[in-house]
Design a protein around this motif. Structure first.
Motif, PDB file in Angstrom:
ATOM      1  N   TRP A  82       9.258  -2.534 -19.976  1.00 34.44           N
ATOM      2  CA  TRP A  82       7.587  -2.205 -20.014  1.00 34.44           C
ATOM      3  C   TRP A  82       6.959  -2.350 -21.347  1.00 34.44           C
ATOM      4  CZ3 TRP A  82       5.562  -2.209 -15.305  1.00 34.44           C
ATOM      5  CH2 TRP A  82       6.113  -1.615 -14.371  1.00 34.44           C
ATOM      6  N   THR A  83       5.888  -2.945 -21.096  1.00 35.57           N
ATOM      7  CA  THR A  83       5.078  -2.958 -22.413  1.00 35.57           C
ATOM      8  C   THR A  83       4.584  -1.632 -22.672  1.00 35.57           C
ATOM      9  OG1 THR A  83       3.098  -3.613 -21.175  1.00 35.57           O
ATOM     10  CG2 THR A  83       4.489  -5.480 -21.958  1.00 35.57           C
ATOM     11  N   HIS A  84       3.738  -1.389 -24.047  1.00 43.08           N
ATOM     12  CA  HIS A  84       3.031  -0.184 -24.137  1.00 43.08           C
ATOM     13  C   HIS A  84       2.084  -0.279 -23.022  1.00 43.08           C
ATOM     14  CE1 HIS A  84       5.551   0.725 -27.803  1.00 43.08           C
ATOM     15  NE2 HIS A  84       5.409  -0.193 -28.192  1.00 43.08           N
ATOM     16  N   TRP A  85       1.640   1.047 -22.866  1.00 47.67           N
ATOM     17  CA  TRP A  85       0.201   1.133 -22.217  1.00 47.67           C
ATOM     18  C   TRP A  85      -0.755   0.629 -22.544  1.00 47.67           C
ATOM     19  CZ3 TRP A  85       0.398   2.679 -17.235  1.00 47.67           C
ATOM     20  CH2 TRP A  85       1.359   3.286 -16.709  1.00 47.67           C
ATOM     21  N   SER A  86      -1.698   0.129 -21.937  1.00 46.57           N
ATOM     22  CA  SER A  86      -2.970  -0.266 -22.743  1.00 46.57           C
ATOM     23  C   SER A  86      -3.683   0.749 -22.777  1.00 46.57           C
ATOM     24  CB  SER A  86      -3.653  -1.543 -21.753  1.00 46.57           C
ATOM     25  OG  SER A  86      -4.186  -0.707 -20.510  1.00 46.57           O
TER      26      SER A  86
ATOM     27  N   ALA B  66       8.198  -3.857  -8.956  1.00 43.46           N
ATOM     28  CA  ALA B  66       7.008  -4.066  -9.422  1.00 43.46           C
ATOM     29  C   ALA B  66       6.688  -4.424 -10.979  1.00 43.46           C
ATOM     30  CB  ALA B  66       6.172  -2.751  -9.166  1.00 43.46           C
ATOM     31  N   LEU B  67       6.018  -5.489 -11.188  1.00 40.69           N
ATOM     32  CA  LEU B  67       5.730  -5.967 -12.538  1.00 40.69           C
ATOM     33  C   LEU B  67       4.588  -5.153 -13.223  1.00 40.69           C
ATOM     34  CD1 LEU B  67       6.679  -9.553 -12.073  1.00 40.69           C
ATOM     35  CD2 LEU B  67       8.219  -7.750 -12.560  1.00 40.69           C
ATOM     36  N   GLU B  68       3.762  -4.435 -12.632  1.00 44.54           N
ATOM     37  CA  GLU B  68       2.592  -3.890 -13.154  1.00 44.54           C
ATOM     38  C   GLU B  68       2.540  -2.379 -12.795  1.00 44.54           C
ATOM     39  OE1 GLU B  68      -1.325  -5.971 -13.657  1.00 44.54           O
ATOM     40  OE2 GLU B  68      -2.020  -4.479 -12.306  1.00 44.54           O
ATOM     41  N   GLU B  69       2.123  -1.574 -13.642  1.00 42.88           N
ATOM     42  CA  GLU B  69       1.752  -0.144 -13.280  1.00 42.88           C
ATOM     43  C   GLU B  69       0.580   0.215 -13.764  1.00 42.88           C
ATOM     44  OE1 GLU B  69       6.205   2.330 -12.437  1.00 42.88           O
ATOM     45  OE2 GLU B  69       4.932   2.499 -14.441  1.00 42.88           O
ATOM     46  N   ARG B  70      -0.179   1.317 -12.949  1.00 43.40           N
ATOM     47  CA  ARG B  70      -1.445   1.689 -13.424  1.00 43.40           C
ATOM     48  C   ARG B  70      -1.341   3.171 -13.461  1.00 43.40           C
ATOM     49  NH1 ARG B  70      -6.085  -2.070 -10.692  1.00 43.40           N
ATOM     50  NH2 ARG B  70      -5.396  -4.154 -11.514  1.00 43.40           N
TER      51      ARG B  70
ATOM     52  N   HIS C  57      -6.763  12.584   1.009  1.00 44.33           N
ATOM     53  CA  HIS C  57      -6.634  11.571   0.292  1.00 44.33           C
ATOM     54  C   HIS C  57      -5.091  11.691  -0.526  1.00 44.33           C
ATOM     55  CE1 HIS C  57      -9.731   9.433   1.957  1.00 44.33           C
ATOM     56  NE2 HIS C  57     -10.598  10.516   1.839  1.00 44.33           N
ATOM     57  N   CYS C  58      -5.324  13.043  -1.343  1.00 44.79           N
ATOM     58  CA  CYS C  58      -4.209  13.494  -2.091  1.00 44.79           C
ATOM     59  C   CYS C  58      -3.028  13.324  -1.492  1.00 44.79           C
ATOM     60  CB  CYS C  58      -4.667  14.840  -2.682  1.00 44.79           C
ATOM     61  SG  CYS C  58      -6.256  15.014  -3.551  1.00 44.79           S
ATOM     62  N   MET C  59      -2.653  13.492  -0.175  1.00 43.29           N
ATOM     63  CA  MET C  59      -1.550  13.597   0.381  1.00 43.29           C
ATOM     64  C   MET C  59      -0.868  12.222   0.741  1.00 43.29           C
ATOM     65  SD  MET C  59      -1.037  16.607   0.286  1.00 43.29           S
ATOM     66  CE  MET C  59       0.506  16.797   1.158  1.00 43.29           C
ATOM     67  N   VAL C  60      -1.985  11.054   0.811  1.00 41.26           N
ATOM     68  CA  VAL C  60      -1.395   9.953   1.301  1.00 41.26           C
ATOM     69  C   VAL C  60      -1.416   8.653   0.283  1.00 41.26           C
ATOM     70  CG1 VAL C  60      -2.353  10.265   3.444  1.00 41.26           C
ATOM     71  CG2 VAL C  60      -3.668   9.293   1.873  1.00 41.26           C
ATOM     72  N   GLU C  61      -1.311   9.312  -1.110  1.00 44.66           N
ATOM     73  CA  GLU C  61      -1.294   8.496  -2.279  1.00 44.66           C
ATOM     74  C   GLU C  61       0.487   8.045  -2.507  1.00 44.66           C
ATOM     75  OE1 GLU C  61      -3.501   6.574  -3.658  1.00 44.66           O
ATOM     76  OE2 GLU C  61      -5.332   7.659  -3.238  1.00 44.66           O
ATOM     77  N   THR C  62       0.630   6.796  -2.454  1.00 38.13           N
ATOM     78  CA  THR C  62       2.027   6.442  -2.783  1.00 38.13           C
ATOM     79  C   THR C  62       2.189   5.385  -3.833  1.00 38.13           C
ATOM     80  OG1 THR C  62       1.935   4.713  -1.068  1.00 38.13           O
ATOM     81  CG2 THR C  62       2.669   6.877  -0.445  1.00 38.13           C
ATOM     82  N   LYS C  63       1.033   4.963  -4.276  1.00 36.83           N
ATOM     83  CA  LYS C  63       1.390   4.125  -5.695  1.00 36.83           C
ATOM     84  C   LYS C  63       1.851   4.742  -6.745  1.00 36.83           C
ATOM     85  CE  LYS C  63      -2.916   1.347  -4.197  1.00 36.83           C
ATOM     86  NZ  LYS C  63      -4.058   0.920  -4.618  1.00 36.83           N
ATOM     87  N   PRO C  64       2.753   4.018  -7.444  1.00 37.43           N
ATOM     88  CA  PRO C  64       3.447   4.611  -8.661  1.00 37.43           C
ATOM     89  C   PRO C  64       2.386   5.483  -9.527  1.00 37.43           C
ATOM     90  CG  PRO C  64       4.075   2.518  -8.225  1.00 37.43           C
ATOM     91  CD  PRO C  64       2.972   2.596  -7.454  1.00 37.43           C
ATOM     92  N   HIS C  65       1.293   5.202  -9.883  1.00 36.47           N
ATOM     93  CA  HIS C  65       0.388   5.628 -10.788  1.00 36.47           C
ATOM     94  C   HIS C  65      -0.405   6.979 -10.085  1.00 36.47           C
ATOM     95  CE1 HIS C  65      -2.526   2.963  -8.920  1.00 36.47           C
ATOM     96  NE2 HIS C  65      -3.412   3.781  -9.504  1.00 36.47           N
TER      97      HIS C  65
END
Length: 264
Positions: A84-88, A118-122, A180-188
């Protein structure tokens, strides 16, 4: 008994007859093809021990009609990615926003090898200086929180001036949260699933979120009474929000690795 012996001898005879041609034109050597390719064929023994037309394309694994030597001649190559690159920095300063990190493909997958991740994380974030280096100030409102892991990648306090405050921790008991808190599945945003009604959570208040003037973080309940109902909102998903009750302030933080968050 006689019939089985005849079949066995017939198989041996076929192997002897057709085996002579195997090294010259059979098998998958030099014939590995990507995806589904009906022309990617050979005349040899298949993986289920039947002599005839067999395939050397990637789909033959799913179709189960590969030539016998497909696993060795067309071995799977998984995707290989870089570190991974450093966080922006935060995409937008002075408001709840997100930061980005990326990685690249070094070797593409082949022959049904494992696909690339995945090639990008937020990740949600908040910065207190604009692009010109001017302080944004500390607004009033609900507590803006994110995972405690963000403290490892946020901009260091020295960039925001001195003196540096040591910070503290607050404990809250979660009273309510949106669905909405319970359905969040994205890495970030997956960290939001650790928010549960009735759970006691630990939230760090540290620079640069801490105000040099009031020595508090936005919405930390510093001046609230014990058991007062306060509001919070997750950075990275504005629809994930809720209420909690103030439990206590901890001058020396010892937050557990799970159910720990940070004021942003």
């Amino acid at each position: 008994m006689i019939r089985s012996a005849v079949i066995q001898w017939a198989s041996v005879l076929l192997a002897a007859v057709f085996g002579a041609f195997h090294s010259a034109e059979g098998g998958c050597s030099g014939k590995c093809c990507p995806g589904t390719d009906l022309t990617c064929t050979s005349l040899d023994w298949s993986s289920d021990r039947i002599y005839g037309t067999c395939y050397c394309d990637e789909n033959c694994v799913r179709a189960k009609d590969c030539c016998f030597d497909y696993p060795t001649e067309c071995s799977a190559q998984p995707c290989v990615v870089s570190e991974w690159t450093h966080w922006s920095g935060c995409v937008q300063p002075c408001q709840p926003s997100y930061r980005v990190r990326r990685r690249g493909i070094e070797i593409n997958p082949r022959n049904s090898g494992q696909a690339c991740p995945a090639l990008e994380e937020r990740a949600g974030c908040m910065e207190y200086q604009d692009h010109q280096g001017q302080s944004c100030g500390h607004a009033q409102g609900p507590a803006l929180i994110t995972t405690a892991e963000y403290s490892n990648g946020r901009i260091r306090p020295s960039l925001y001036g001195t003196p540096q405050l040591s910070g503290f921790c607050m404990e809250f008991k979660v009273e309510s949260l949106s669905r909405h808190c319970m359905v969040e599945t994205k890495p970030h945003t997956r960290w939001m699933q650790y928010l549960r009604e009735g759970f006691v959570v630990c939230v760090l208040c540290q620079p640069p979120a801490i105000s040099n003037h009031s020595h508090t973080c936005q919405g930390d309940g510093h001046y609230a009474e014990r058991d007062d109902i306060l509001h919070w909102q997750a950075v990275g998903s504005p629809h994930c929000r809720g209420t909690w009750r103030k439990v206590q302030k901890l001058q020396h933080c010892s937050c557990p690795p799970v159910h720990s968050f940070i004021f942003t």
